[in-house]
Design an enzyme around this catalytic site. Structure first.
Site, mmCIF file in Angstrom:
data_model
loop_
_atom_site.group_PDB
_atom_site.id
_atom_site.type_symbol
_atom_site.label_atom_id
_atom_site.label_comp_id
_atom_site.label_asym_id
_atom_site.label_seq_id
_atom_site.Cartn_x
_atom_site.Cartn_y
_atom_site.Cartn_z
ATOM 1 N N LEU A 125 10.552 27.748 7.792
ATOM 2 C CA LEU A 125 10.074 27.393 6.490
ATOM 3 C C LEU A 125 10.096 25.912 6.261
ATOM 4 C CD1 LEU A 125 9.033 28.598 3.764
ATOM 5 C CD2 LEU A 125 11.448 28.708 3.077
ATOM 6 N N GLY A 131 11.711 20.698 1.981
ATOM 7 C CA GLY A 131 12.887 21.129 2.281
ATOM 8 C C GLY A 131 13.199 22.391 1.044
ATOM 9 N N SER A 132 13.809 21.729 -0.186
ATOM 10 C CA SER A 132 13.960 22.498 -1.352
ATOM 11 C C SER A 132 12.851 22.874 -1.983
ATOM 12 C CB SER A 132 14.622 21.674 -2.346
ATOM 13 O OG SER A 132 16.282 21.388 -1.834
ATOM 14 N N GLY A 342 49.018 16.867 8.929
ATOM 15 C CA GLY A 342 48.186 16.348 10.218
ATOM 16 C C GLY A 342 47.613 17.033 11.096
ATOM 17 N N GLU A 365 19.536 27.816 3.480
ATOM 18 C CA GLU A 365 18.860 28.990 2.726
ATOM 19 C C GLU A 365 18.850 28.692 1.170
ATOM 20 O OE1 GLU A 365 19.347 32.618 4.197
ATOM 21 O OE2 GLU A 365 20.166 32.099 6.286
ATOM 22 N N SER A 368 23.131 24.454 -3.090
ATOM 23 C CA SER A 368 23.566 24.816 -4.142
ATOM 24 C C SER A 368 22.784 24.689 -5.520
ATOM 25 C CB SER A 368 24.972 24.365 -4.461
ATOM 26 O OG SER A 368 26.043 25.206 -3.230
HETATM 27 N N1 CAA Z 1 11.201 37.351 -4.435
HETATM 28 C C1 CAA Z 1 9.774 37.669 -4.543
HETATM 29 N N2 CAA Z 1 8.900 36.716 -5.195
HETATM 30 C C2 CAA Z 1 9.628 35.676 -5.582
HETATM 31 C C3 CAA Z 1 10.721 35.393 -5.375
HETATM 32 C C4 CAA Z 1 11.603 36.020 -5.138
HETATM 33 N N3 CAA Z 1 12.760 35.854 -4.856
HETATM 34 N N4 CAA Z 1 11.036 34.060 -5.980
HETATM 35 C C5 CAA Z 1 9.611 33.572 -6.447
HETATM 36 N N5 CAA Z 1 8.953 34.304 -5.988
HETATM 37 C C6 CAA Z 1 7.344 34.195 -6.549
HETATM 38 C C7 CAA Z 1 7.256 34.161 -7.822
HETATM 39 O O1 CAA Z 1 7.147 35.456 -8.810
HETATM 40 C C8 CAA Z 1 5.873 33.423 -7.906
HETATM 41 O O2 CAA Z 1 4.972 34.700 -8.006
HETATM 42 P P1 CAA Z 1 3.624 34.307 -8.851
HETATM 43 O O3 CAA Z 1 2.747 33.007 -8.152
HETATM 44 O O4 CAA Z 1 2.629 35.505 -8.501
HETATM 45 O O5 CAA Z 1 3.790 33.917 -10.335
HETATM 46 C C9 CAA Z 1 5.824 32.537 -6.582
HETATM 47 O O6 CAA Z 1 6.838 33.336 -5.769
HETATM 48 C C10 CAA Z 1 6.062 31.304 -6.752
HETATM 49 O O7 CAA Z 1 7.414 31.005 -7.236
HETATM 50 P P2 CAA Z 1 8.006 29.774 -8.050
HETATM 51 O O8 CAA Z 1 6.807 29.347 -9.146
HETATM 52 O O9 CAA Z 1 9.419 30.069 -8.554
HETATM 53 O O10 CAA Z 1 8.139 28.892 -6.727
HETATM 54 P P3 CAA Z 1 8.698 27.173 -6.620
HETATM 55 O O11 CAA Z 1 7.694 26.480 -6.039
HETATM 56 O O12 CAA Z 1 9.084 26.713 -8.249
HETATM 57 O O13 CAA Z 1 9.804 27.538 -5.655
HETATM 58 C C11 CAA Z 1 12.188 27.690 -5.333
HETATM 59 C C12 CAA Z 1 10.892 28.138 -6.256
HETATM 60 C C13 CAA Z 1 13.193 28.964 -5.753
HETATM 61 C C14 CAA Z 1 12.566 26.302 -5.603
HETATM 62 C C15 CAA Z 1 11.855 28.039 -3.673
HETATM 63 O O14 CAA Z 1 10.991 27.053 -3.291
HETATM 64 C C16 CAA Z 1 13.286 27.833 -2.946
HETATM 65 O O15 CAA Z 1 13.749 28.962 -2.770
HETATM 66 N N6 CAA Z 1 13.546 26.655 -2.313
HETATM 67 C C17 CAA Z 1 14.681 26.575 -1.459
HETATM 68 C C18 CAA Z 1 13.926 26.689 -0.002
HETATM 69 C C19 CAA Z 1 14.984 27.466 0.817
HETATM 70 O O16 CAA Z 1 15.870 27.951 0.607
HETATM 71 N N7 CAA Z 1 14.918 27.063 2.096
HETATM 72 C C20 CAA Z 1 15.606 27.706 3.187
HETATM 73 C C21 CAA Z 1 15.245 27.304 4.620
HETATM 74 S S1 CAA Z 1 15.505 28.439 5.554
HETATM 75 C C22 CAA Z 1 16.953 28.290 6.277
HETATM 76 O O17 CAA Z 1 17.704 27.534 5.582
HETATM 77 C C23 CAA Z 1 17.421 29.173 7.204
HETATM 78 C C24 CAA Z 1 18.494 28.637 8.200
HETATM 79 O O18 CAA Z 1 18.381 27.655 8.496
HETATM 80 C C25 CAA Z 1 19.678 29.591 8.176
#
Ligand code: CAA
Length: 381
Positions: A125, A131-132, A342, A365, A368
């Protein structure tokens, strides 16, 4: 909520505990030093059913649930957090969306290989510029006839060094203003021409798990490899991360348990001022705080897993579990090093590894800060 385990759950937990103690723990330091997990470990875990916990038996899986997955992850991470995250990504970030959104053909093609750990899965992703703010991703997948042509760069792809199958999130709608509404989830096999696995990151912790950069240059993927509906990929990404975050909370619980076990042992053995360390109130209070937070984190995590299994809303609960558990493991891994003094700072004692491994739980993921954002949005909506 009652966490009295059923006989089956106790058996699964005990099987994971035995494997963790007997096979994994003795080799975890070697994986940390080598920067890789020996493949035979993943094969052995597949034989125990741990590499396909959520997949139905018809596709070679164990047909279990997120609650059992969490129980197993707590045990595996107690021994080796690198193996823990490999397993977590493979089960929660690759197989879970494939099971939930995949076509019958996609499931038949990929799940049996994944559950046997012949193939390893990864989730892609993040990008250098997103990132965030995951919805700002820039990679594109343009439809050309019966294929999508991928272009772009991804980074911080956990499992990417060994993965055979990637779930890649890319823009399928030309209008970038659509943001989260123009993204699709696409299954990409490692051998697809135009996919290049790039730089391997050298990390502070979880060093046995590989983290890579991916680049796509005119990479043609059959259109049938889209997971779920076109342009609905962001919701798939978020729904998937709801499960993945329970996995990372489980990882933090497992690591904290390892810190507690090591600290109790050391507090009993080590003598200063003619007494074991455990007779000093300063040490007793650290252990008491650690054990209490650990219990709270375990319950938050298992209750989020139960909600997911019941098909109930659990986005906020998954974020709460990850936030609390990640904060906890970082505070207490530091205290575990402090109890050891130590020797806690040198490689021979495992708390040094636990301390390094803990940090990532506050970052991947969803940091915080992002978990707090998710929780607050739910409270205020
Ligand atoms: N389940 C289903 N749908 C969801 C949802 C969920 N948990 N969360 C949001 N949605 C939907 C919303 O309802 C919205 O739908 P509509 O357009 O129909 O209204 C759509 O998704 C967009 O949601 P937001 O407006 O809330 O989106 P946003 O741009 O404001 O972002 C965020 C929200 C929570 C900040 C998100 O961007 C996020 O989680 N960011 C962090 C990214 C992340 O966790 N990355 C991890 C990378 S992978 C990784 O780390 C793996 C690894 O290495 C182990």
């Amino acid at each position: 909520m009652n966490f009295e385990l059923s006989d089956e759950e106790k058996l699964i937990q005990q099987t994971a505990r035995d494997f963790a103690d007997r096979v994994l723990a003795p080799r975890a330091d070697e994986f940390d030093r080598a920067g890789d997990i020996a493949r035979d470990i993943l094969t052995q875990m597949a034989e125990l059913g741990f590499m396909g916990m959520l997949a139905p038996e018809a596709y070679g899986g164990s047909g279990l649930n997120n609650f059992c997955l969490s129980l197993v992850q707590m045990e595996i991470n107690r021994a080796c957090a690198s193996t823990g995250v490999t397993m977590s990504v493979h089960n929660s970030l690759m197989q879970s969306p494939l099971i939930a959104f995949g076509t019958e053909a996609q499931k038949r093609r990929y799940l049996p290989k994944l559950t046997r750990a012949e193939w390893i899965g990864a989730y892609s992703l993040s990008e250098p510029g997103s990132g965030s703010d995951a919805g700002a991703l820039a990679a594109t997948a343009s439809r050309e006839g019966d294929a999508y042509v991928l272009n772009g760069t991804k980074n911080f792809v956990t499992n990417g060094g060994t993965a055979d199958l990637f779930i890649v999130f890319a823009r399928t709608h030309p209008d970038r203003e659509l943001k989260t509404k123009g993204i699709s989830a696409i299954l990409v096999e490692r051998t697809t021409p135009g996919l290049r696995v790039g730089k391997h990151e050298s990390k502070l912790g979880i060093r046995g798990s590989t983290t890579v950069e991916l680049s796509f240059q005119d990479c043609r993927v059959p259109a049938e490899n889209v997971l779920g509906e076109e342009n609905q990929g962001f919701k798939i990404a978020m729904h998937t991360l709801d499960g993945g975050r329970i996995g990372i909370a489980s990882q933090a619980v497992g690591l904290t348990q390892a810190c507690l076990d090591a600290s109790i042992k050391y507090a009993k053995e080590r003598r200063q001022f003619d007494r074991p360390l455990g007779e000093f109130q300063a040490i007793q209070w650290k252990l008491a705080n650690l054990a209490t937070d650990l219990q709270a984190a375990r319950w938050l995590t298992l209750s989020a897993a139960r909600l997911r299994d019941q098909g109930q809303p659990h986005t906020m609960e998954a974020s709460m579990a990850k936030l609390f558990a990640a904060d906890m493991v970082n505070r207490h891994a530091s205290e575990a090093v402090q109890i050891h003094g130590g020797v806690g700072y040198v490689r021979e004692f495992r708390v040094e590894r636990y301390f390094r491994d803990a940090k990532i739980t506050e970052i991947y993921e969803g940091t915080s800060e992002i978990q707090r954002m998710v929780i607050a949005r739910h409270l205020l909506k």
